[in-house]
Design a protein around this motif. Structure first.
Motif, PDB file in Angstrom:
ATOM      1  N   ASP A   1       5.544  -0.620   4.419  1.00  0.00           N
ATOM      2  CA  ASP A   1       4.790  -1.367   3.500  1.00  0.00           C
ATOM      3  C   ASP A   1       5.758  -2.311   2.809  1.00  0.00           C
TER       4      ASP A   1
ATOM      5  N   ASP B   1      -3.323  -6.913  13.072  1.00  0.00           N
ATOM      6  CA  ASP B   1      -3.698  -5.767  12.268  1.00  0.00           C
ATOM      7  C   ASP B   1      -3.047  -4.830  12.736  1.00  0.00           C
TER       8      ASP B   1
ATOM      9  N   VAL C   1      -4.160   2.542   5.668  1.00  0.00           N
ATOM     10  CA  VAL C   1      -3.625   2.238   6.908  1.00  0.00           C
ATOM     11  C   VAL C   1      -3.096   3.249   7.492  1.00  0.00           C
TER      12      VAL C   1
ATOM     13  N   THR D   1       0.103   1.819   1.615  1.00  0.00           N
ATOM     14  CA  THR D   1      -1.224   2.007   1.484  1.00  0.00           C
ATOM     15  C   THR D   1      -1.643   3.193   2.452  1.00  0.00           C
TER      16      THR D   1
ATOM     17  N   ASP E   1      -0.121  -6.684   2.273  1.00  0.00           N
ATOM     18  CA  ASP E   1      -1.569  -6.515   2.070  1.00  0.00           C
ATOM     19  C   ASP E   1      -2.391  -6.327   3.289  1.00  0.00           C
ATOM     20  N   GLY E   2      -2.069  -5.106   3.991  1.00  0.00           N
ATOM     21  CA  GLY E   2      -2.926  -4.749   5.092  1.00  0.00           C
ATOM     22  C   GLY E   2      -2.655  -5.327   6.430  1.00  0.00           C
TER      23      GLY E   2
END
Lengths: 257, 211
Positions: A52, A32, A66, A63, A14-15
């Motif tokens: 991911d 991050d 990203v 994603t 989820d990022g």
């Protein structure tokens, strides 16, 4: 001389970068991905791997956003994996800025995907990730899929040889039973795969101390060593690992003064 | 302005970003029509970059289909700096044995051959460069500087003096940077080779500015 590579890995959920103990439980937040990519790239990482980890089980592709942001922040190679199930997926991630695309479950289910991707985009950008688990009944290392949840009954060495023939340019080998333990890489597994194929092998799973990197790059014959949590939680640094293995005679890319 | 030729095969983003990081203005040129429009608009194209990933034969096919081959020949002839990267560098040579036998652009003398099996293929990762011949493209490149290679075929140069820097892989001396006059090339990926790679991109931009 070609040097041994030290590669930090980002497991993205989820990022956010997460690191989990074992494949399945206890996820911890590590930050991050875009910020970390920049930090590691400046700290002397030789490459970045971004996986991911929920993409495959959610039936979607890693994603793109990203990937785009991480690629824009770095001037070193980037491998991306997660939910790659078609040639179009490979193209999409390459266009987003990945240099190499990693496939795991989808390669097992549809080996011709490896061949097609290698033909279309070149062997150099096709990485097959193999999750290996020591199967007591088989007495051999078994290929696992779906994030380690499902056994395939396939022998790891045979599968590695097969994906090489299909056109994989690199193998990312994770010892499932060591992953998250920080007890060190599985040297026997790594060595048997690295000597069975003629493509580079990245060892993964179990790094806890800088000595572990030395062992897998020498006895384990790995071309590169990948680690996540030891770097994310600052238990050791890329520079420390490189200084250690270099002092013991392993050639590394030394960018420090 | 640096024109990056892209007949639609490779991933151009990192090459474009790399040049932008060293302060160059870039434009992507997909085909002959786009090139002609660029020239007609009076944009000053100081240098041309030919990137490339994938297979040699496919890349030549795409270049031909996009009408870019006569343009590359013209660029080489008029002395405008031309820089081939990775497969783009290999395309500058006479021919390749990749998946058959294909003719290249023939702007530099040599043949592209496959690594033998006494080394791991692809040649993938960071390798140090030996500067064989000082050149403006290699300004500030020092002994022990590493660059990122990823390729399964390499150039056997017909004339050693077009090899500017080499990388030792197993028993093979792999041409890493080549050049003859305005036709230049790098087998590795300068856009993925950290600060050392950025120095090389910067040097190419400086060569273009002097042209």
């Amino acid at each position: 001389m070609l040097i041994k590579r030290i590669i930090p890995c980002f497991d993205v959920l989820d990022g956010r970068v997460v690191k989990h103990v074992g494949f399945l439980h206890d996820r911890r937040d590590a930050g991050d991905p875009v910020e970390l990519a920049k930090i590691y790239s400046d700290a002397g990482a030789d490459e970045l791997v971004l996986l991911d980890i929920s993409a495959s089980e959610q039936g979607r592709l890693a994603t793109r956003r990203v990937v785009e942001e991480v690629a824009a922040q770095t001037n070193i190679p980037l491998t991306v994996g997660g939910g790659v199930s078609s040639v179009d997926d490979v193209r999409s991630l390459l266009l987003a800025g990945a240099d190499k695309v990693s496939m795991n479950t989808s390669a097992v289910r549809n080996p011709s995907l490896v061949k097609e991707a290698a033909h279309r985009f070149g062997e150099q950008c096709v990485v097959v990730a193999i999750d290996a688990n020591l199967n007591q009944t088989m007495g051999e290392y078994e290929v696992m899929i779906q994030g380690g949840k499902v056994g395939t009954g396939m022998d790891v060495i045979e599968w590695a040889r097969r994906v090489e023939k299909l056109g994989a340019g690199e193998i990312l080998l994770t010892s499932f039973h060591q992953d998250g333990t920080r007890d060190g890489y599985d040297i026997q597994l790594t060595r048997s795969v690295a000597t069975a194929v003629n493509v580079p092998v990245i060892a993964s799973g179990g790094a806890g101390r800088k000595e572990h990197f030395y062992t897998v790059l020498t006895e384990g014959r790995a071309d590169a060593a990948l680690a996540a949590s030891v770097f994310h939680f600052a238990e050791t640094s890329i520079r420390d690992v490189k200084a250690h293995v270099r002092q013991r005679g392993v050639p590394v890319r030394w960018i420090y003064q | 302005m640096i024109a990056i030729l892209d007949p639609g095969v490779g991933n151009l983003k990192s090459v474009t970003k790399g040049f932008q990081r060293v302060g160059a203005q870039t434009v992507v040129v997909p085909d002959a029509a786009a090139w002609k429009a660029l020239i007609a608009a009076g944009d000053e194209v100081q240098g041309v970059v030919l990137p490339g990933v994938g297979a040699f034969g496919d890349a030549m096919f795409q270049l031909r289909a996009a009408g870019l081959i006569p343009i590359l020949r013209q660029v080489a002839r008029e002395g405008r700096p031309l820089f081939g990267i990775c497969l783009g560098m290999q395309l500058l040579f006479g021919s390749s044995q990749e998946h058959g036998r294909y003719m290249g652009l023939g702007l530099l003398p040599g043949e592209v051959v496959r690594f033998r099996d006494d080394v791991k293929v692809p040649h993938m990762g960071w390798n140090d460069l030996d500067v064989v011949r000082p050149h403006p493209l290699l300004r500030d490149i020092r002994v022990g500087d590493y660059v990122y290679f990823v390729h399964s075929y390499y150039v056997e140069a017909k004339q050693r003096d077009c090899v500017l820097a080499a990388a030792t892989y197993g028993s093979i001396s792999v041409p890493g940077v080549v050049g003859q006059g305005n036709v230049l090339g790098a087998q590795f990926h300068p856009e993925k080779s950290g600060d050392v790679g950025e120095r090389i991109l910067h040097n190419f931009v400086a060569i273009c500015e002097d042209w």
